[in-house]
Design an enzyme around this catalytic site. Structure first.
Site, mmCIF file in Angstrom:
data_model
loop_
_atom_site.group_PDB
_atom_site.id
_atom_site.type_symbol
_atom_site.label_atom_id
_atom_site.label_comp_id
_atom_site.label_asym_id
_atom_site.label_seq_id
_atom_site.Cartn_x
_atom_site.Cartn_y
_atom_site.Cartn_z
ATOM 1 N N LYS A 128 0.856 -1.192 0.000
ATOM 2 C CA LYS A 128 0.000 0.000 0.000
ATOM 3 C C LYS A 128 0.886 1.234 0.000
ATOM 4 O O LYS A 128 1.336 1.712 1.044
ATOM 5 C CB LYS A 128 -0.917 -0.014 1.229
ATOM 6 C CG LYS A 128 -2.152 0.860 1.051
ATOM 7 C CD LYS A 128 -3.053 0.300 -0.027
ATOM 8 C CE LYS A 128 -4.269 1.160 -0.268
ATOM 9 N NZ LYS A 128 -5.038 0.703 -1.414
ATOM 10 N N SER A 178 -8.242 -0.431 -5.279
ATOM 11 C CA SER A 178 -8.499 -0.053 -3.890
ATOM 12 C C SER A 178 -9.995 0.210 -3.701
ATOM 13 O O SER A 178 -10.803 -0.669 -3.957
ATOM 14 C CB SER A 178 -7.638 1.154 -3.502
ATOM 15 O OG SER A 178 -7.470 1.215 -2.113
#
Length: 591
Positions: free
Chosen positions: A191, A389
């Site tokens: 991430k 995402s």
């Protein structure tokens, strides 16, 4: 005094006259726009569709009334408009070919450029011709134009073919100069979106995933161009390594990258030859705007399949109204989805997603609305340039998911980023704080100090619960075990072709394939499509003029800052964002 009154009255009279004149001009302009909307261009025999690749490509462009009133040009072109125009040109027997005129063109993603290229390939299957011309081919315009039967270049022109490179921007040290630090809680070693503000270089996991998706995208581009130009991929890679943009134009002929060097007037003669039109006669041309106004050549009937466009950042609500940048506002989208569910005329829904995510809370709300919709009718997701995402989260419950081979998707992870302004306030500005509280955490979130270790532990636990929820949503939607989803999650971004292998998507294809699949799942043999949400009318745009000034300034900043615009905008609107984000690295700059 008499002279003063005389000049004052003259000035007032002048203002009134000018205002009246401007009002009349505005009314005439509005009448003209309405008339132009109603007028349908006629297609003459032996016509050519001129596709001008210039401006900025986005998922869905909207007519800008204010630009039309002020005589400005809309710099954006919609992917939906371009692909629909190519399809109409294929179906219209009076249109004999497509002439692509390549200019300064920017695509929102390689996947969008590939969608245009695929539609052009489909056009060629009708037996009609495509030719392309440019003074200068950028790498992306050449990628699209290489599908043409013949590729032409100005004798003193340029052709760029250099490969792909990603250059993330890091602002940690810049913020530090102002005494600002970012406190981060995240789940997922891949991430990487917060790295822009918390690091000064790419982490090794991020470097690995970036290398994977720009390498995979380049491989797809190489394969497509190699197939069209009948050149080995290795040869095209050699050209990229030799900086062919600086080569003599005649070298492009020997490289078989172009077919002929022509001036623009000679190009017109070439188009006339293809049309069988005499030199003294004009060419019957149709522009993209003309094609948008043409009615469908095939009469569609039967039940309706809705195509709902969701693109931009995922946000809880859109504070900017009509004049703001496109976004996926949960409050509005959920209401729209509920209406689609209640509409008995709509038998299936295609959710067209092009988003790098945003608010995790908003994504959860939309996921819930999509899940409820799925209980009543089939839902198919069509992924555009990215659906990652939060952009992946909101559609993961669908019956079926399509991605383009170069779509950026996955990135299943969550982070919370909280600015610490205490250095700016205390050290830089000399502001002091004192404190009185009733409970242990009464001052949680204060600007006077950063979070302490105990508070960060609570935040990390909160973020971890959000991640587990995300993983479970994907596991339920994809009919996988949570542990298997976690193994391919951790915030990792996947190319569409690789996402297919790990079961994050069901098939590779674009909007046509997704629409056909939705109809199939609904048991429809004949169907028509309708796009949602409907674009705002010219009157709605006029009424929203109060916010147009801010939007204009935003567009100017976007043009001036270029690749630095996304992180700047994120910092500028930091207080408006939901603290918990499910977001990919803004918009990765691929050169």
């Amino acid at each position: 005094m008499k002279e003063f009154l005389k000049y004052t009255l003259a000035t007032i009279t002048g203002i009134i006259v000018v205002s009246a004149a401007m009002t009349v001009i505005g009314i005439i302009s509005l009448v003209g726009m309405i008339a132009s909307e109603q007028a349908k261009p006629s297609v003459k025999d032996n016509s050519v569709f001129v596709l001008s690749l210039s401006g900025l490509l986005e998922e869905r462009a909207q007519d800008n009334v204010m630009s039309q009133l002020t005589g400005g040009e809309n710099p954006y072109m919609g992917l939906d408009d371009v692909t629909n125009a190519i399809r109409k040109a294929k179906e219209n027997n009076k249109i004999k070919g497509i002439y692509i005129e390549a200019g300064m063109f920017g695509s929102d993603s390689p996947a969008s450029a590939q969608a245009i290229r695929k539609q052009l390939e489909d056009f060629k299957e009708s037996g009609k011709w495509i030719v392309a011309y440019a003074d200068t081919y950028t790498q992306m315009t050449y990628y699209i134009c290489s599908v043409a039967d013949r590729v032409y270049l100005n004798p003193h022109g340029m052709l760029d073919w250099h490969g792909l490179a990603a250059q993330p921007v890091f602002l940690k040290d810049l913020l530090g100069k102002f005494g600002v630090k970012m406190q981060l809680a995240k789940v997922g070693k891949y991430k990487s979106a917060p790295e822009t503000f918390t690091a000064d270089k790419m982490s090794e996991p991020n470097r690995q995933q970036v290398a994977a998706y720009i390498g995979g995208t380049w491989d797809v581009m190489l394969a497509d161009v190699a197939r069209s130009r009948k050149l080995p991929k290795a040869t095209l890679n050699q050209y990229a390594d030799s900086l062919v943009a600086l080569a003599d134009p005649t070298a492009y002929l020997n490289m078989k990258l172009v077919d002929k060097l022509l001036y623009s007037d000679e190009m017109r003669s070439e188009v006339k030859r293809l049309l069988g039109t005499g030199e003294g006669r004009s060419i019957n041309q149709l522009t993209l705007d003309d094609m948008k106004l043409l009615p469908e050549t095939k009469k569609t009937k039967g039940e309706k399949v809705a195509v709902y466009y969701a693109y931009g950042d995922v946000v809880d609500t859109n504070p900017g109204g009509l004049s703001s940048s496109p976004c996926i506002a949960a409050d509005a989208v959920c209401k729209d989805i509920e209406r689609l569910a209640d509409d008995d005329d709509i038998k299936a829904v295609v959710l067209r997603v092009n988003s790098g995510g945003g608010s995790a809370y908003a994504s959860e709300q939309i996921w819930h609305a999509v899940s409820r919709l799925k209980e009543r009718k089939p839902v198919v997701v069509s992924m555009g340039g990215m659906a990652a995402s939060g952009g992946y989260y909101l559609g993961c419950a669908a019956n079926y998911i399509y991605a383009e081979p170069t779509t950026l998707t996955g990135s299943i992870g969550i982070f919370g980023m909280f600015p610490d302004f205490s250095g700016l306030l205390t050290d830089k500005l000399g502001i002091k704080f004192d404190e009185v509280k009733t409970n242990r955490h009464s001052a949680f979130g204060t600007q006077a100090r950063p979070f302490n270790a105990e508070e960060m532990a609570y935040l990390n636990a909160y973020i971890d619960r959000g991640y587990r929820l995300f993983v479970n949503r994907v596991a339920d939607g994809r009919r996988m075990k949570a542990a298997d989803v976690d193994s391919i999650a951790q915030g990792r971004v996947w190319l569409g072709r690789d996402a297919l292998k790990v079961r994050l998507v069901d098939g590779l294809g674009g909007l046509p394939e997704a629409t056909a699949k939705a109809a199939e799942l609904a048991g429809l043999t004949e169907y028509s499509t309708a796009s949602y949400p409907t674009p705002p009318s010219w009157m709605d745009q006029i009424l929203a003029v109060s916010t147009a000034k801010d939007n204009y300034l935003d567009e100017q900043l976007k043009a001036a800052l270029g690749e630095y615009y996304a992180p700047f905008k994120f910092v500028k609107n930091l207080n408006r964002h939901n603290a918990i984000q499910a977001r990919v690295p803004f918009r990765l700059v691929i050169k």
